[in-house]
Design a protein around this motif. Structure first.
Motif, mmCIF file in Angstrom:
data_model
loop_
_atom_site.group_PDB
_atom_site.id
_atom_site.type_symbol
_atom_site.label_atom_id
_atom_site.label_comp_id
_atom_site.label_asym_id
_atom_site.label_seq_id
_atom_site.Cartn_x
_atom_site.Cartn_y
_atom_site.Cartn_z
ATOM 1 N N TRP A 221 0.849 -1.199 0.000
ATOM 2 C CA TRP A 221 0.000 0.000 0.000
ATOM 3 C C TRP A 221 0.887 1.253 0.000
ATOM 4 N N GLU A 223 0.685 5.800 0.369
ATOM 5 C CA GLU A 223 -0.026 7.085 0.491
ATOM 6 C C GLU A 223 0.644 8.008 -0.519
ATOM 7 N N THR A 225 0.899 11.789 -2.160
ATOM 8 C CA THR A 225 0.537 13.208 -1.970
ATOM 9 C C THR A 225 0.952 13.992 -3.207
ATOM 10 N N LEU A 287 -4.372 13.983 -1.616
ATOM 11 C CA LEU A 287 -3.766 12.793 -0.987
ATOM 12 C C LEU A 287 -4.641 11.595 -1.350
ATOM 13 N N SER A 289 -4.850 6.966 -1.471
ATOM 14 C CA SER A 289 -4.248 5.662 -1.114
ATOM 15 C C SER A 289 -4.109 4.800 -2.377
ATOM 16 N N THR A 327 3.200 2.290 2.886
ATOM 17 C CA THR A 327 2.626 2.202 4.237
ATOM 18 C C THR A 327 2.365 0.759 4.689
#
Ligand code: HGY
Ligand code: MN
Ligand code: MN
Length: 415
Positions: A221, A223, A225, A287, A289, A327
């Motif tokens: 996974w 994140e 930005t 942002l 995922s 993450t």
């Protein structure tokens, strides 16, 4: 156990299992028939309290560890032996269903209750487990507390995690009164079994009642930005904009394209936060995922490389900054052959149609498999739908999976 009552003659109490599931589903019930019970909220506390009270009523000794995992222990004849454990999670997705996670906790409790009814004491102790924050929806990482038990994450890392409102896992855990004294992990388990709905269509489509889960997809996974510049939607000419949401939209398309390259790959963008999220402002920050899954780490690597290459191109073309932070990562997991065989034998001895299956979903069992012999039992869910309020399963299938769980536990705990 007396000679007459062979282990394979034993059955759980179907009605009690269904009734426990329906009572638990009332905590966080949504108008569409689902459940919203996010981890470490007051609703989670209510579910934990109900579960702990049921365990105590069944004569189990309840303990809570430092990340809120709950263990309810049923003594065996030889308590020096490592416990055989079964369980799952009680937290749900924001638009979750009545069975994801809860079924595995209630099925394990039903095994303990049924052993009580039949006056059976296993050789090794048996424990019912409830893992904190399996879903990873409010706090990262997903499966964080079973990961801490398995030594994949430190307790400090889990307690320091913050939700989108800046609330820490540790503060939320203390607020609901489940910051336990028991140490996290570091103890041997005899075996771990987890019953769960499949959350996909394979069992229902093939007419099988039980899935003998041999392993699970690997996951990675991120994140992401995307940084641009807030600007007025009127006076700012198109060619002068640094539109973060536009850049994110191109990268989200790429996640989907990368996952379609091979049959077993999965790519999902499930969460997005757009700032300032005002109708007449060019967004300056977005942002989102990324959830990649595959049967092979090389597939996860391929998709990560593709994501990063596309991000570099989009950043240059649209004058944006794009930061990609991993993450979650765990490789594809293969469950313990002997435990898988115990599940398969249990299903066969009870006459349930069954098939081997690899889990597309992650489960606490994936991390526990790193520290104990582990296997899972799947049952069908209607239309293969889950992580959706309309999630549904048949009482007879849930009972079948629980009967197989009873057989697998008896096989490993000794009767
Ligand atoms: O994301 C998963 O696979 C699990 O539902 N947490
Ligand atoms: Mn689950
Ligand atoms: Mn889930």
């Amino acid at each position: 156990m007396n000679a007459a009552a062979k282990a394979t003659d034993l059955r759980i109490n179907d009605e009690r299992l269904w009734d426990s599931l329906m009572q638990m589903a009332k905590i966080g019930a949504t108008p569409k028939g689902g459940v919203k019970r996010l981890t470490l909220t007051d609703l989670d506390r209510q579910a934990r309290d109900l579960f702990a009270n049921w365990c105590k009523a069944a004569g189990l000794a309840v303990s809570v560890d430092g990340v809120g995992n709950i263990f309810a222990r049923r003594a065996g004849r030889n308590n020096a032996l490592p416990a055989v454990v079964s369980g799952s999670h009680l937290d749900t997705q924001p638009s979750g269903g009545r069975f994801d996670g809860c079924y595995g906790v209630m099925a394990a409790l039903e095994v303990a209750r049924s052993l009580n009814d039949q006056g059976i004491q296993t050789e090794a102790p048996f424990e019912v487990a409830m893992w904190t924050n399996e879903e990873g929806s409010r706090f990262l990482p997903v499966m964080g507390a079973s990961g801490a038990f398995a030594g994949v994450h430190t307790v400090e890392e889990i307690l320091a995690a913050r939700d989108l409102d800046g609330v820490s896992f540790g503060d939320a855990l203390r607020a609901i009164g489940y910051a336990g004294a028991a140490s996290v992990g570091g103890r041997k388990l005899g075996a771990y079994f987890e019953a769960h709905i499949e959350q996909g269509p394979l069992l229902e489509n093939s007419g099988n009642t039980v899935g003998v889960v041999t392993g699970a997809l690997g996951q990675r996974w991120f994140e992401v930005t995307v940084s641009g510049m807030d600007a007025h939607a009127g006076p700012t000419p198109m060619h002068l904009r640094r539109d973060a949401l536009l850049g994110a939209s191109f990268l989200i398309q790429e996640v989907n394209r990368l996952a379609k390259v091979t049959e077993h790959a999965r790519g999902t963008v499930g969460m997005i936060v757009n700032r300032p999220n005002s109708r007449n402002v060019v967004p300056g920050e977005t942002l989102f995922s990324v959830d990649f899954r595959d049967t092979d780490v090389s597939g996860l690597d391929r998709m990560e490389q593709g994501l990063r290459a596309a991000a570099a191109k989009i950043a240059a073309e649209h004058k944006l900054g794009i930061d990609i932070r991993q993450t979650v990562f765990f490789p594809p997991c293969h469950f313990d052959q002997a435990c898988v065989a115990a599940v398969r034998t249990g299903a066969a001895s009870l006459g349930y149609r069954h098939m081997d299956i690899v889990s597309g979903a992650g489960h606490d069992a994936v991390y526990i498999a790193g520290v104990a012999p582990t296997a899972m039992i799947f049952v069908p869910c209607e239309g293969g739908i889950s992580h959706n309020e309309i999630e549904n399963a048949k009482p007879e299938d849930l009972a079948a999976g629980c009967n197989v769980l009873l057989q697998a536990v008896l096989a490993k705990a000794g009767v």
